[in-house]
Scaffold this motif. Structure first.
Motif, PDB file in Angstrom:
ATOM      1  N   ASN A  25       4.804 -18.280  -8.728  1.00  0.00           N
ATOM      2  CA  ASN A  25       4.122 -17.735  -7.269  1.00  0.00           C
ATOM      3  C   ASN A  25       4.299 -18.460  -6.371  1.00  0.00           C
ATOM      4  O   ASN A  25       3.958 -18.500  -5.153  1.00  0.00           O
ATOM      5  CB  ASN A  25       2.893 -17.086  -7.366  1.00  0.00           C
ATOM      6  CG  ASN A  25       1.692 -18.025  -7.686  1.00  0.00           C
ATOM      7  OD1 ASN A  25       2.055 -19.146  -8.031  1.00  0.00           O
ATOM      8  ND2 ASN A  25       0.473 -17.601  -7.551  1.00  0.00           N
ATOM      9  N   MET A  72      -4.088 -11.602  -3.579  1.00  0.00           N
ATOM     10  CA  MET A  72      -3.339 -10.981  -4.268  1.00  0.00           C
ATOM     11  C   MET A  72      -1.892 -11.837  -4.743  1.00  0.00           C
ATOM     12  O   MET A  72      -1.609 -11.634  -5.961  1.00  0.00           O
ATOM     13  CB  MET A  72      -2.809  -9.857  -3.591  1.00  0.00           C
ATOM     14  CG  MET A  72      -3.716  -8.782  -3.027  1.00  0.00           C
ATOM     15  SD  MET A  72      -3.295  -7.553  -1.938  1.00  0.00           S
ATOM     16  CE  MET A  72      -2.677  -6.530  -3.278  1.00  0.00           C
ATOM     17  N   ALA A  75      -3.371 -14.182  -7.492  1.00  0.00           N
ATOM     18  CA  ALA A  75      -3.848 -13.191  -8.847  1.00  0.00           C
ATOM     19  C   ALA A  75      -2.258 -12.905  -9.506  1.00  0.00           C
ATOM     20  O   ALA A  75      -2.680 -12.177 -10.525  1.00  0.00           O
ATOM     21  CB  ALA A  75      -4.776 -12.202  -8.395  1.00  0.00           C
ATOM     22  N   GLY A  76      -1.299 -12.852  -8.922  1.00  0.00           N
ATOM     23  CA  GLY A  76      -0.219 -12.244  -9.452  1.00  0.00           C
ATOM     24  C   GLY A  76       0.288 -11.021  -9.229  1.00  0.00           C
ATOM     25  O   GLY A  76       0.849 -10.333  -9.828  1.00  0.00           O
ATOM     26  N   GLN A  77      -0.663 -10.172  -8.204  1.00  0.00           N
ATOM     27  CA  GLN A  77      -0.383  -8.758  -7.986  1.00  0.00           C
ATOM     28  C   GLN A  77       0.686  -8.737  -6.826  1.00  0.00           C
ATOM     29  O   GLN A  77       1.198  -7.702  -6.788  1.00  0.00           O
ATOM     30  CB  GLN A  77      -1.739  -8.306  -7.225  1.00  0.00           C
ATOM     31  CG  GLN A  77      -2.755  -8.345  -8.232  1.00  0.00           C
ATOM     32  CD  GLN A  77      -4.180  -7.831  -7.448  1.00  0.00           C
ATOM     33  OE1 GLN A  77      -4.405  -8.383  -6.672  1.00  0.00           O
ATOM     34  NE2 GLN A  77      -5.123  -7.036  -8.053  1.00  0.00           N
ATOM     35  N   VAL A  78       1.209  -9.701  -6.073  1.00  0.00           N
ATOM     36  CA  VAL A  78       2.168  -9.581  -5.459  1.00  0.00           C
ATOM     37  C   VAL A  78       3.230 -10.717  -6.136  1.00  0.00           C
ATOM     38  O   VAL A  78       2.995 -12.129  -6.220  1.00  0.00           O
ATOM     39  CB  VAL A  78       1.964 -10.076  -4.088  1.00  0.00           C
ATOM     40  CG1 VAL A  78       3.094 -10.489  -2.925  1.00  0.00           C
ATOM     41  CG2 VAL A  78       0.891  -9.108  -3.220  1.00  0.00           C
ATOM     42  N   ARG A  79       4.526 -10.148  -6.552  1.00  0.00           N
ATOM     43  CA  ARG A  79       5.174 -11.234  -7.361  1.00  0.00           C
ATOM     44  C   ARG A  79       6.756 -11.365  -6.776  1.00  0.00           C
ATOM     45  O   ARG A  79       7.658 -12.058  -7.282  1.00  0.00           O
ATOM     46  CB  ARG A  79       5.303 -10.531  -8.672  1.00  0.00           C
ATOM     47  CG  ARG A  79       3.989 -10.333  -9.320  1.00  0.00           C
ATOM     48  CD  ARG A  79       3.658 -10.416 -10.839  1.00  0.00           C
ATOM     49  NE  ARG A  79       4.502 -11.509 -11.280  1.00  0.00           N
ATOM     50  CZ  ARG A  79       5.458 -11.363 -12.528  1.00  0.00           C
ATOM     51  NH1 ARG A  79       5.458 -10.177 -12.993  1.00  0.00           N
ATOM     52  NH2 ARG A  79       6.152 -12.131 -13.104  1.00  0.00           N
ATOM     53  N   ASP A  83       7.328  -7.444  -2.131  1.00  0.00           N
ATOM     54  CA  ASP A  83       6.102  -7.113  -2.133  1.00  0.00           C
ATOM     55  C   ASP A  83       5.398  -7.611  -0.919  1.00  0.00           C
ATOM     56  O   ASP A  83       4.474  -7.135  -0.260  1.00  0.00           O
ATOM     57  CB  ASP A  83       5.489  -7.425  -3.628  1.00  0.00           C
ATOM     58  CG  ASP A  83       5.909  -6.711  -4.917  1.00  0.00           C
ATOM     59  OD1 ASP A  83       6.697  -5.876  -4.597  1.00  0.00           O
ATOM     60  OD2 ASP A  83       5.658  -7.269  -5.988  1.00  0.00           O
ATOM     61  N   ARG A  87       3.533  -5.863   2.127  1.00  0.00           N
ATOM     62  CA  ARG A  87       2.113  -6.098   2.531  1.00  0.00           C
ATOM     63  C   ARG A  87       1.772  -6.729   3.791  1.00  0.00           C
ATOM     64  O   ARG A  87       0.793  -6.240   4.599  1.00  0.00           O
ATOM     65  CB  ARG A  87       1.341  -6.854   1.170  1.00  0.00           C
ATOM     66  CG  ARG A  87       0.990  -5.945   0.178  1.00  0.00           C
ATOM     67  CD  ARG A  87       0.657  -6.644  -1.111  1.00  0.00           C
ATOM     68  NE  ARG A  87       0.220  -5.504  -2.154  1.00  0.00           N
ATOM     69  CZ  ARG A  87       1.314  -5.309  -2.983  1.00  0.00           C
ATOM     70  NH1 ARG A  87       2.777  -5.362  -2.627  1.00  0.00           N
ATOM     71  NH2 ARG A  87       1.040  -4.351  -3.971  1.00  0.00           N
TER      72      ARG A  87
END
Length: 149
Positions: A25, A72, A75-79, A83, A87
């Protein structure tokens, strides 16, 4: 200039680097930091205060701000770059939906969106350049290390 930018954005959607989940990330964190430090992001760095924006919670179903996007990403929610781009685009969309596209905030949101588009295109190009360079260096190293026949 607008036509050229549109072409870059269309090409971006076909670039596998834009859409694939990254192994790390770090590029996305760095890009978030760069965008967050830009002058147009100032009003989008924290969540909208409901006391300052009556009815915002009712009109905007998916509120988002830079601090949430940063969390995000971490936390790895946007990779992927896509993405992140989507957002960040939602920030501008929400702002224009609530305030109006032609309002002062709408003008800031359009400037922010233009900067984000440029920053994403540049980041993908840099990522691709660095990946090609690393592959070339690895190939050169393996050729140099090959035993002589």
């Amino acid at each position: 200039a607008a036509l050229a930018k549109t072409r870059f954005l269309l090409a971006l959607s076909k670039d596998p680097t834009y859409t694939k989940a990254l192994d790390s990330n770090a590029p996305l964190v760095a890009l978030c930091k760069k965008i967050g430090n830009h002058r147009t992001s100032m009003v989008f760095r924290r969540p909208v205060n409901p006391k300052e924006a009556p009815g915002y919670e009712e009109r905007i179903p998916f509120p988002v701000d830079m601090s949430l996007i940063k969390k995000m990403v971490q936390a790895g929610q946007v990779r992927s770059f896509r993405d992140l781009h989507e957002r960040l685009g939602l920030i501008s969309h929400n702002c224009c939906k609530y305030n109006g596209r032609e309002s002062d905030y709408g003008a800031v949101a359009r400037d922010f969106e233009a900067y984000v588009d440029d920053a994403i295109v540049a980041a993908v190009n840099i990522y691709n350049y660095n990946a090609k360079r690393a592959a070339t260096e690895a190939e050169s190293t393996s050729i140099a290390a090959a035993p002589a026949a």
